[in-house]
Design a protein around this motif. Sequence first.
Motif, PDB file in Angstrom:
ATOM      1  N   SER A  18      -0.707  -3.229  -3.702  1.00 15.64           N
ATOM      2  CA  SER A  18      -1.625  -3.750  -2.688  1.00 15.64           C
ATOM      3  C   SER A  18      -1.910  -2.736  -1.583  1.00 15.64           C
ATOM      4  N   ASP A  19      -1.129  -1.650  -1.497  1.00 17.90           N
ATOM      5  CA  ASP A  19      -1.394  -0.611  -0.497  1.00 17.90           C
ATOM      6  C   ASP A  19      -2.492   0.351  -0.923  1.00 17.90           C
ATOM      7  N   CYS A  20      -2.920   0.259  -2.169  1.00 21.40           N
ATOM      8  CA  CYS A  20      -3.949   1.166  -2.686  1.00 21.40           C
ATOM      9  C   CYS A  20      -5.301   0.828  -2.066  1.00 21.40           C
ATOM     10  N   THR A  21      -6.018   1.832  -1.604  1.00 17.14           N
ATOM     11  CA  THR A  21      -7.317   1.596  -0.970  1.00 17.14           C
ATOM     12  C   THR A  21      -8.432   1.400  -1.987  1.00 17.14           C
ATOM     13  N   GLU A  22      -8.174   1.766  -3.226  1.00 13.42           N
ATOM     14  CA  GLU A  22      -9.194   1.618  -4.270  1.00 13.42           C
ATOM     15  C   GLU A  22      -8.530   0.991  -5.493  1.00 13.42           C
ATOM     16  N   ASN A  23      -8.323  -0.299  -5.392  1.00  7.48           N
ATOM     17  CA  ASN A  23      -7.566  -1.024  -6.407  1.00  7.48           C
ATOM     18  C   ASN A  23      -8.235  -0.894  -7.767  1.00  7.48           C
ATOM     19  N   CYS A  24      -7.444  -0.592  -8.795  1.00  6.13           N
ATOM     20  CA  CYS A  24      -8.014  -0.409 -10.134  1.00  6.13           C
ATOM     21  C   CYS A  24      -8.401  -1.732 -10.779  1.00  6.13           C
ATOM     22  N   CYS A  25      -8.169  -2.853 -10.080  1.00  9.59           N
ATOM     23  CA  CYS A  25      -8.627  -4.164 -10.547  1.00  9.59           C
ATOM     24  C   CYS A  25      -9.946  -4.545  -9.893  1.00  9.59           C
ATOM     25  N   ILE A  26     -10.545  -3.600  -9.171  1.00 13.59           N
ATOM     26  CA  ILE A  26     -11.833  -3.837  -8.509  1.00 13.59           C
ATOM     27  C   ILE A  26     -12.817  -2.761  -8.974  1.00 13.59           C
ATOM     28  N   GLY A  27     -13.939  -3.205  -9.517  1.00 16.49           N
ATOM     29  CA  GLY A  27     -14.990  -2.269  -9.894  1.00 16.49           C
ATOM     30  C   GLY A  27     -14.847  -1.658 -11.266  1.00 16.49           C
ATOM     31  N   ASN A  80      -5.330 -11.620  -6.604  1.00 19.35           N
ATOM     32  CA  ASN A  80      -5.306 -12.580  -5.506  1.00 19.35           C
ATOM     33  C   ASN A  80      -5.728 -11.948  -4.179  1.00 19.35           C
ATOM     34  N   ASP A  81      -5.708 -12.746  -3.129  1.00 15.14           N
ATOM     35  CA  ASP A  81      -6.182 -12.274  -1.830  1.00 15.14           C
ATOM     36  C   ASP A  81      -5.323 -11.153  -1.247  1.00 15.14           C
ATOM     37  N   CYS A  82      -4.104 -11.023  -1.756  1.00 11.32           N
ATOM     38  CA  CYS A  82      -3.204  -9.943  -1.321  1.00 11.32           C
ATOM     39  C   CYS A  82      -3.307  -8.733  -2.241  1.00 11.32           C
TER      40      CYS A  82
END
Length: 365
Positions: A18-27, A80-82
């Motif tokens: 969750s500390d990643c600024t570019e989550n690999c589950c987004i985009g 999730n939101d986190c």
Amino acid sequence: MGYIRRPAYYKAFRCIGSDCTENCCIGWEIDVDEDSLAYYETVPGDFGERLRASIAPADAQTGEPAHFRLDAEERCPLLNDCNLCEVLLHLGEDKMAQICTDHPRYYEWFSDGREDGLGLCCEAAAELILAQTGAPAFDVTEADGVSETGTEAETELENVLFSMRDTLFRLACEDAPFDDKADRLYRTAKAQQEQYDDLLFPFPEGEDEDTDETDGDTVSWSQAFWRESTLTSLLEMLLGFEINKDDWRTLLTGAKARLPEILARRDAFLQAYQGKRHEYDNLLTYFLYRHFMKALGDDAVQDKVQLALVSTAVIQLLDVYEWLINGELTHWAQICICKAYSREIEYNEDNTEQLAAFSVLDEME
């Protein structure tokens, strides 16, 4: 018994979640492998129903595999939101889809072993890749289940390419200016391509190969690359690729608009960045390690080195642009440029093939 080869930094990798600024589950479109899909069909209760509703089935007509349906914000529906994975929270890490478990790791199989690496698109991996100093180091271990039954001829070709790549690694880490290093890598790759072609297609006895000197023997690759006309063509090509995130388009467009200033101030940037110029050695090594052995599939040895040279030089170009507009190139900015390049280029085979085939020297004509 086969082998597994990994960069020495590989074992230090940890997902920062969750500390990643570019989550690999987004985009990213997240495929669901058949084993995971079969297990998900058996998950009971409300979560099982939500899990299955989140998956688009495979399409036999288009060949598209089963994948998670991204929401309107291009987030995985099970993030999730986190920014934590609900599959992991409900079912455990071993029940995540294979690609979720692997990323940003990648694997290449050979006749008697496997190579593993970390993709530059991940900021935690980019941190490790950029931090290395000195000659590249690799850990090689024996392992069961990774050896494939290749022929003697296949193993011979692999060993030839491994030896060539070792030579390129040494050149990439020489204590020399970047442009001199790039020129040596280009000339070496040209010679290696000829050597490899001779191995694959030897001339009949008594026939002599044409060895006339060509423009490629006398013209500097770096001089050809760092020309406004070359960079304009290259940036137009990059802007013509499918772009995943608008920040990449903004970066390329901004650099294209300020090419004359970038070229005029590049030497000053390299002087200011003197203490961190080893990062470009690391990037050359990374791209060579990840892509060079793909020449086994298409015999294009020189193109794989071209891809490493162009990729590293494009990152340097964008570094100069960042330095110009902000007065400095911070470590975080360097990581962001590297991961953006990898995200936009390395995960699309059409993009890497076009860049590998981009003829820098032809742009001088």
